[in-house]
Design a protein around this motif. Sequence first.
Motif, PDB file in Angstrom:
ATOM      1  N   GLN A  20       0.817  -1.216   0.000  1.00  0.00           N
ATOM      2  CA  GLN A  20       0.000   0.000   0.000  1.00  0.00           C
ATOM      3  C   GLN A  20       0.849   1.264   0.000  1.00  0.00           C
ATOM      4  O   GLN A  20       0.611   2.183  -0.799  1.00  0.00           O
ATOM      5  CB  GLN A  20      -0.914  -0.004   1.230  1.00  0.00           C
ATOM      6  CG  GLN A  20      -2.024  -1.035   1.166  1.00  0.00           C
ATOM      7  CD  GLN A  20      -2.895  -1.012   2.415  1.00  0.00           C
ATOM      8  OE1 GLN A  20      -2.477  -0.582   3.481  1.00  0.00           O
ATOM      9  NE2 GLN A  20      -4.114  -1.481   2.268  1.00  0.00           N
ATOM     10  N   ARG A  21       1.821   1.341   0.871  1.00  0.00           N
ATOM     11  CA  ARG A  21       2.564   2.602   0.972  1.00  0.00           C
ATOM     12  C   ARG A  21       3.440   2.859  -0.247  1.00  0.00           C
ATOM     13  O   ARG A  21       3.713   4.012  -0.582  1.00  0.00           O
ATOM     14  CB  ARG A  21       3.390   2.664   2.253  1.00  0.00           C
ATOM     15  CG  ARG A  21       4.544   1.706   2.353  1.00  0.00           C
ATOM     16  CD  ARG A  21       5.154   1.797   3.750  1.00  0.00           C
ATOM     17  NE  ARG A  21       6.277   0.891   3.945  1.00  0.00           N
ATOM     18  CZ  ARG A  21       7.546   1.234   3.789  1.00  0.00           C
ATOM     19  NH1 ARG A  21       7.850   2.465   3.423  1.00  0.00           N
ATOM     20  NH2 ARG A  21       8.508   0.368   3.996  1.00  0.00           N
ATOM     21  N   TYR A  22       3.860   1.797  -0.940  1.00  0.00           N
ATOM     22  CA  TYR A  22       4.674   2.010  -2.135  1.00  0.00           C
ATOM     23  C   TYR A  22       3.858   2.701  -3.224  1.00  0.00           C
ATOM     24  O   TYR A  22       4.390   3.517  -3.984  1.00  0.00           O
ATOM     25  CB  TYR A  22       5.225   0.684  -2.649  1.00  0.00           C
ATOM     26  CG  TYR A  22       6.266   0.046  -1.744  1.00  0.00           C
ATOM     27  CD1 TYR A  22       6.886   0.775  -0.737  1.00  0.00           C
ATOM     28  CD2 TYR A  22       6.629  -1.293  -1.898  1.00  0.00           C
ATOM     29  CE1 TYR A  22       7.828   0.193   0.089  1.00  0.00           C
ATOM     30  CE2 TYR A  22       7.577  -1.884  -1.069  1.00  0.00           C
ATOM     31  CZ  TYR A  22       8.167  -1.137  -0.077  1.00  0.00           C
ATOM     32  OH  TYR A  22       9.097  -1.712   0.746  1.00  0.00           O
ATOM     33  N   GLY A  23       2.576   2.382  -3.311  1.00  0.00           N
ATOM     34  CA  GLY A  23       1.726   3.055  -4.292  1.00  0.00           C
ATOM     35  C   GLY A  23       1.601   4.542  -4.014  1.00  0.00           C
ATOM     36  O   GLY A  23       1.608   5.364  -4.932  1.00  0.00           O
ATOM     37  N   VAL A  24       1.498   4.894  -2.729  1.00  0.00           N
ATOM     38  CA  VAL A  24       1.407   6.305  -2.356  1.00  0.00           C
ATOM     39  C   VAL A  24       2.736   7.008  -2.614  1.00  0.00           C
ATOM     40  O   VAL A  24       2.782   8.117  -3.162  1.00  0.00           O
ATOM     41  CB  VAL A  24       1.004   6.434  -0.876  1.00  0.00           C
ATOM     42  CG1 VAL A  24       0.939   7.916  -0.471  1.00  0.00           C
ATOM     43  CG2 VAL A  24      -0.343   5.773  -0.634  1.00  0.00           C
ATOM     44  N   MET A  25       3.840   6.372  -2.215  1.00  0.00           N
ATOM     45  CA  MET A  25       5.163   6.963  -2.427  1.00  0.00           C
ATOM     46  C   MET A  25       5.446   7.170  -3.905  1.00  0.00           C
ATOM     47  O   MET A  25       6.053   8.165  -4.306  1.00  0.00           O
ATOM     48  CB  MET A  25       6.226   6.048  -1.818  1.00  0.00           C
ATOM     49  CG  MET A  25       6.172   5.981  -0.294  1.00  0.00           C
ATOM     50  SD  MET A  25       7.156   4.620   0.380  1.00  0.00           S
ATOM     51  CE  MET A  25       8.821   5.181  -0.030  1.00  0.00           C
ATOM     52  N   ARG A  26       4.988   6.230  -4.734  1.00  0.00           N
ATOM     53  CA  ARG A  26       5.222   6.310  -6.185  1.00  0.00           C
ATOM     54  C   ARG A  26       4.591   7.557  -6.781  1.00  0.00           C
ATOM     55  O   ARG A  26       5.136   8.161  -7.715  1.00  0.00           O
ATOM     56  CB  ARG A  26       4.646   5.050  -6.839  1.00  0.00           C
ATOM     57  CG  ARG A  26       4.817   4.963  -8.335  1.00  0.00           C
ATOM     58  CD  ARG A  26       4.179   3.684  -8.851  1.00  0.00           C
ATOM     59  NE  ARG A  26       4.355   3.530 -10.284  1.00  0.00           N
ATOM     60  CZ  ARG A  26       3.919   2.481 -10.980  1.00  0.00           C
ATOM     61  NH1 ARG A  26       3.275   1.498 -10.364  1.00  0.00           N
ATOM     62  NH2 ARG A  26       4.123   2.404 -12.279  1.00  0.00           N
ATOM     63  N   GLU A  27       3.455   7.971  -6.238  1.00  0.00           N
ATOM     64  CA  GLU A  27       2.769   9.163  -6.737  1.00  0.00           C
ATOM     65  C   GLU A  27       3.321  10.444  -6.114  1.00  0.00           C
ATOM     66  O   GLU A  27       3.473  11.462  -6.788  1.00  0.00           O
ATOM     67  CB  GLU A  27       1.269   9.051  -6.432  1.00  0.00           C
ATOM     68  CG  GLU A  27       0.549   7.938  -7.180  1.00  0.00           C
ATOM     69  CD  GLU A  27       0.315   8.281  -8.630  1.00  0.00           C
ATOM     70  OE1 GLU A  27       0.430   9.469  -8.989  1.00  0.00           O
ATOM     71  OE2 GLU A  27       0.018   7.368  -9.413  1.00  0.00           O
ATOM     72  N   TYR A  28       3.618  10.387  -4.818  1.00  0.00           N
ATOM     73  CA  TYR A  28       3.958  11.609  -4.091  1.00  0.00           C
ATOM     74  C   TYR A  28       5.424  12.016  -4.217  1.00  0.00           C
ATOM     75  O   TYR A  28       5.744  13.183  -4.482  1.00  0.00           O
ATOM     76  CB  TYR A  28       3.604  11.437  -2.611  1.00  0.00           C
ATOM     77  CG  TYR A  28       4.071  12.590  -1.744  1.00  0.00           C
ATOM     78  CD1 TYR A  28       3.494  13.848  -1.868  1.00  0.00           C
ATOM     79  CD2 TYR A  28       5.092  12.414  -0.815  1.00  0.00           C
ATOM     80  CE1 TYR A  28       3.921  14.916  -1.086  1.00  0.00           C
ATOM     81  CE2 TYR A  28       5.525  13.474  -0.025  1.00  0.00           C
ATOM     82  CZ  TYR A  28       4.941  14.716  -0.164  1.00  0.00           C
ATOM     83  OH  TYR A  28       5.368  15.762   0.605  1.00  0.00           O
ATOM     84  N   LEU A  29       6.343  11.081  -4.039  1.00  0.00           N
ATOM     85  CA  LEU A  29       7.758  11.450  -3.957  1.00  0.00           C
ATOM     86  C   LEU A  29       8.297  12.122  -5.226  1.00  0.00           C
ATOM     87  O   LEU A  29       9.148  13.011  -5.115  1.00  0.00           O
ATOM     88  CB  LEU A  29       8.606  10.231  -3.590  1.00  0.00           C
ATOM     89  CG  LEU A  29       8.573   9.829  -2.117  1.00  0.00           C
ATOM     90  CD1 LEU A  29       9.441   8.609  -1.874  1.00  0.00           C
ATOM     91  CD2 LEU A  29       9.013  10.983  -1.217  1.00  0.00           C
ATOM     92  N   PRO A  30       7.869  11.743  -6.441  1.00  0.00           N
ATOM     93  CA  PRO A  30       8.372  12.468  -7.617  1.00  0.00           C
ATOM     94  C   PRO A  30       8.015  13.942  -7.627  1.00  0.00           C
ATOM     95  O   PRO A  30       8.646  14.721  -8.355  1.00  0.00           O
ATOM     96  CB  PRO A  30       7.708  11.725  -8.795  1.00  0.00           C
ATOM     97  CG  PRO A  30       7.490  10.343  -8.281  1.00  0.00           C
ATOM     98  CD  PRO A  30       7.113  10.529  -6.838  1.00  0.00           C
ATOM     99  N   THR A  31       7.036  14.371  -6.831  1.00  0.00           N
ATOM    100  CA  THR A  31       6.743  15.797  -6.729  1.00  0.00           C
ATOM    101  C   THR A  31       7.746  16.515  -5.837  1.00  0.00           C
ATOM    102  O   THR A  31       7.776  17.744  -5.790  1.00  0.00           O
ATOM    103  CB  THR A  31       5.324  16.041  -6.160  1.00  0.00           C
ATOM    104  OG1 THR A  31       5.275  15.672  -4.771  1.00  0.00           O
ATOM    105  CG2 THR A  31       4.287  15.236  -6.926  1.00  0.00           C
ATOM    106  N   ARG A  32       8.585  15.744  -5.136  1.00  0.00           N
ATOM    107  CA  ARG A  32       9.541  16.315  -4.207  1.00  0.00           C
ATOM    108  C   ARG A  32      10.983  16.207  -4.692  1.00  0.00           C
ATOM    109  O   ARG A  32      11.840  16.974  -4.255  1.00  0.00           O
ATOM    110  CB  ARG A  32       9.421  15.613  -2.842  1.00  0.00           C
ATOM    111  CG  ARG A  32       8.019  15.609  -2.268  1.00  0.00           C
ATOM    112  CD  ARG A  32       7.562  17.009  -1.930  1.00  0.00           C
ATOM    113  NE  ARG A  32       8.404  17.568  -0.871  1.00  0.00           N
ATOM    114  CZ  ARG A  32       8.879  18.809  -0.874  1.00  0.00           C
ATOM    115  NH1 ARG A  32       8.606  19.629  -1.883  1.00  0.00           N
ATOM    116  NH2 ARG A  32       9.639  19.237   0.119  1.00  0.00           N
ATOM    117  N   GLY A  33      11.282  15.217  -5.557  1.00  0.00           N
ATOM    118  CA  GLY A  33      12.654  15.042  -6.013  1.00  0.00           C
ATOM    119  C   GLY A  33      12.730  14.267  -7.313  1.00  0.00           C
ATOM    120  O   GLY A  33      11.972  13.325  -7.542  1.00  0.00           O
TER     121      GLY A  33
END
Length: 317
Positions: free
Chosen positions: A155-168
């Motif tokens: 579950q958390r990998y799906g969220v990280m996949r969407e969110y983290l590219p907006t940060r780096g």
Amino acid sequence: MTTEPHNLEPIRRREDLLAPFVESFKAPAAWRIGPEMEKFGIFEATGTPVHYAGPKSILSILENLAENHRWVIEREREGGPIVALVRGDESVTLEPGAQLELSGGKSETVHQVNAEIRAHMREIGPLSRAMGVRWLALGFHPFARREDFQWVPKQRYGVMREYLPTRGGHALDMMLRTCTVQANFDYESEADAMRKMRVALALAPLTTAMFANSPWKEGRPHGGLTYRGRVWLDVDPDRTGLLPTLWKRGARLDDYVEWALDVPMFLFKRGGQAIVNAGALRRRNAVERDGFARLAARQHRPPEQNLGEHRQQRRQN
């Protein structure tokens, strides 16, 4: 067996964030090393990454370990995909690109750590050879492109996949194409914990150079010795770096909690269900203004809807 712990109390107060650190104080006689060792699986004939699922896959490795070596399968939810194995104090877990990680038991010496990883490699060896798989202990995948990987269904990998590219710009590279070795150390008191933290932070540039072993990217030299080091400089400034607030003598566990309170959250769980936050709410707001309750009120909505709402808000801002 599921990875969701039972009978956990929700975080309601600031003090709840300090409790795990204080409860972990140990006398020196009880100190141990907790190693975590990641590795890439590649097909020897092609150099391509071994996927999570398929006829010759990481899933095959996990099922074989459970069948033949007394490992217990773990899933995030009943009937969900296999995401980990446990056996006593040890666990086998997966990084987002199906990097295989052994989280070892409590070791007294580095020699015990060495024996543990060798025993693990012997357990996965026969099936790995049968599938034509080799294991690479490198900081960055030397051959693969991002699109060559299959994502692990956590579950958390799906969220990280969407969110983290907006940060780096290298966030997805960190998730898919890096591996690491981590060591966890016990401490006697708050002062001992913070002293060890300051030493670790001060030594970070040195250890990065000493253990640099990622000179290749997509089959070619990239011009340095640690592409992994470069990747981690461009992931998410909110949750990475050397934490200057902890450099000072006299820094306390409370200073770390203060830093953590201002880091945006990916998600949290209530009643076993993931509530997607994706950076919209910081821990400080959640703890001090009961933001957990407000977000949890949306728990009957599918996580994808909450994540889509977050992306729309970012575009508007």
